[in-house]
Structures are given as structure tokens and as C-alpha cells.
Design a protein around this motif. Structure first.
Motif, PDB file in Angstrom:
ATOM      1  N   LEU A 202       0.877  -1.230  -0.012  1.00  0.00           N
ATOM      2  CA  LEU A 202       0.174  -0.033  -0.038  1.00  0.00           C
ATOM      3  C   LEU A 202       0.991   1.258  -0.078  1.00  0.00           C
ATOM      4  N   TRP A 203       0.781   1.895  -0.870  1.00  0.00           N
ATOM      5  CA  TRP A 203       1.289   3.218  -1.029  1.00  0.00           C
ATOM      6  C   TRP A 203       0.577   4.490  -0.876  1.00  0.00           C
ATOM      7  N   GLY A 204       1.100   5.334   0.157  1.00  0.00           N
ATOM      8  CA  GLY A 204       0.458   6.687   0.527  1.00  0.00           C
ATOM      9  C   GLY A 204       0.899   7.720  -0.048  1.00  0.00           C
ATOM     10  N   ALA A 205       0.413   8.938   0.288  1.00  0.00           N
ATOM     11  CA  ALA A 205       0.906  10.297  -0.085  1.00  0.00           C
ATOM     12  C   ALA A 205       2.499  10.489   0.188  1.00  0.00           C
ATOM     13  N   GLY A 206       2.878   9.870   1.216  1.00  0.00           N
ATOM     14  CA  GLY A 206       4.276   9.931   1.778  1.00  0.00           C
ATOM     15  C   GLY A 206       5.433   8.999   0.804  1.00  0.00           C
ATOM     16  N   ASP A 207       4.689   8.062   0.277  1.00  0.00           N
ATOM     17  CA  ASP A 207       5.370   7.068  -0.371  1.00  0.00           C
ATOM     18  C   ASP A 207       5.690   7.700  -2.187  1.00  0.00           C
ATOM     19  N   LEU A 208       5.164   8.688  -2.429  1.00  0.00           N
ATOM     20  CA  LEU A 208       5.161   9.158  -3.859  1.00  0.00           C
ATOM     21  C   LEU A 208       5.584  10.648  -3.825  1.00  0.00           C
ATOM     22  N   ALA A 209       6.000  10.999  -4.817  1.00  0.00           N
ATOM     23  CA  ALA A 209       6.542  12.360  -5.131  1.00  0.00           C
ATOM     24  C   ALA A 209       5.615  13.113  -5.533  1.00  0.00           C
TER      25      ALA A 209
END
Length: 261
Positions: A202-209
Motif C-alpha cells: 500500500l502506497w500513501g502520499a508519503g511514498d510518492l513524489a
């Protein structure tokens, strides 16, 4: 060949409900399915993998329950799946959604073809796929009914109002497909067992640029001012007469009484 398939878990169209305050879809407690056109996109990717080798990654943006849709895709034959989910993404319009998904695809790394269904059956905008291509700066072809790959060349037949357009583009490319392209396969028992054991990251906002002002409802320039249910259509009038002349005369009289003619 690295293939990425974007899928969306959508409400069953017979059960769609709208939040009267936010004018967004109510998803809690509503039966959900994998967007049918996205299954065609996945089937296209699986066939390409069978022909050319490679890997199929399925990605979706949605609430945690969207993992069920991804597991169905794994059961059909996808190699891996990623769920992009965060409260910050909630209420996103097509622009904010495409921006977030494009960031997730950049995080995935190398890709040759991104495949999407032509549209989602809940919004029916057909905008997210093309907008993703713009964010990524790659070529795009929409409404594809046939697709073949030779090296870096992707040859497609694109549905048009009066026939088909035959186009050739170079990878990387985003392709959105129509239902006519194939018949999606069913999940296998072995695939379902494997999917049930799979751990989906699970990727959240903190995992993406990503930039906070461009996410979710706050980052969506589209604003729904009002939603209403169209009035239900009434049954038409049936005219039964002995002869066609009498039926026409009766029809004309009814039209005149309704002040239509």
C-alpha cells in the motif's frame, strides 16, 4: 516487456448512491466490482505477456477495500499488484487521480505499455488514461480494438465513428481499450489460492513524489454543484385500431390534443 495495467474498483451501477453534502460517491457498504473495461485491459496485457514474455503489474487507487479487486486481477494471472491509498487522495477528480497514478507508475520504474479500460462505468469520463499519459509525457492511443507488438513498435486498430484507424506508435505508450478487443479470462482455482496469499503493498502520499495541493478533493479543479435524479420515464401510449388509416388519425388527434402539432 514490462506491462502496467490500471484498474478501478467501482460500485455496482445498480447500487450507486451520492453523498448529498460532498456530491461524491458513497462507497461504504455498496457492492463493488472490477471495472469491466479494465478487465479487458488486463486480458490484453496477459496475452501480450504470453506472446512476448515479461511481467504484468496491476495498480489501483482507492480505499483499502480495493485490495479485493487487485486480488481478483492476481487470480486472473497478473504477477504483482500495488494499491495507492491515502485519505489525502479522497474525493479526487480525474486530474488529481491521474496525477497521483502517474506518480505511482514513476515509482514502479521501467514500463513499456500502460493499459487502461476506455472508461470507468461510474464516472464515464474516459479522461484518467489520457491525462496520465500527459503527466508522464508519453504517447497515448485510445479506444483500441486490436493491438500487436513488434519490438518497440505498437500497432493498433482504433475504433472510430465510421470504421477503424490503424496507427503505429513507439513504446513507452499508454493504451486504453474497448470491450471488443477480447473476452477476459476467468480466475483459476490455483490463481485464486495464490492471490489470497499475496501481500499487496500500500502506497500513501508519503511514498510518492507528489505535491499536496494537487491531491484529492482540495486538488481537484472540477466541482460538482448539483446532482439530481432524472424523472422516471412514463410508458408511451399504445394505439390499437382496425386499420392503419384509423391508427394514424388517432395519433394525429392525440398529438393535436397535446399541442405538439
Amino acid at each position: 516487456m514490462n506491462l502496467v495495467v490500471c484498474v478501478k474498483q467501482v460500485p455496482d451501477t445498480t447500487e450507486v448512491k451520492i453523498d448529498p453534502v460532498t456530491n461524491t460517491l458513497i462507497r461504504q457498504g455498496v457492492p463493488s466490482i472490477v471495472n469491466p473495461f479494465d478487465k479487458n485491459a488486463l486480458e490484453t496485457a496477459l496475452q501480450l505477456k504470453e506472446q512476448h514474455g515479461g511481467r504484468v503489474t496491476v495498480i489501483s487507487m482507492g480505499p483499502p477495500q480495493a485490495k479485493d479487486a487487485l486480488k481478483e486481477c492476481l487470480a486472473m494471472g497478473a504477477d504483482e499488484a500495488v494499491l495507492v491509498s491515502d485519505r489525502a487522495f479522497g474525493g479526487a477528480d480525474t486530474l488529481a487521480t491521474s496525477y497521483t497514478l502517474a506518480a505511482a507508475i514513476r515509482k514502479l520504474g521501467n514500463y513499456d505499455i500502460i493499459l487502461c479500460g476506455k472508461q470507468a462505468i461510474d464516472g464515464d469520463t474516459a479522461q484518467v488514461g489520457p491525462e496520465m499519459a500527459e503527466h508522464l509525457g508519453i504517447a497515448q492511443v485510445t479506444y483500441v480494438a486490436k493491438l500487436t507488438v513488434e519490438g518497440a513498435a505498437v500497432r493498433v486498430e482504433r475504433e472510430h465513428d465510421v470504421g477503424y484507424e490503424i496507427l503505429e506508435v513507439q513504446t513507452p505508450v499508454l493504451v486504453s481499450v474497448v470491450k471488443a478487443i477480447n473476452e477476459p479470462r476467468l480466475p483459476t482455482v490455483k490463481g485464486t489460492m495464490k492471490a489470497n496469499r499475496a501481500e499487496i503493498p500500500l502506497w500513501g502520499a508519503g511514498d510518492l513524489a507528489v505535491s499536496e495541493p494537487r491531491l484529492g478533493l482540495k486538488g481537484s479543479p472540477t466541482q460538482v454543484r448539483k446532482i439530481f435524479t432524472p424523472p422516471q420515464r412514463t410508458q408511451g401510449v399504445v394505439i390499437q385500431k382496425e386499420t392503419a388509416r384509423e391508427a394514424v388519425a388517432d395519433l394525429l388527434q392525440k398529438l393535436a390534443d397535446a399541442k405538439i402539432v
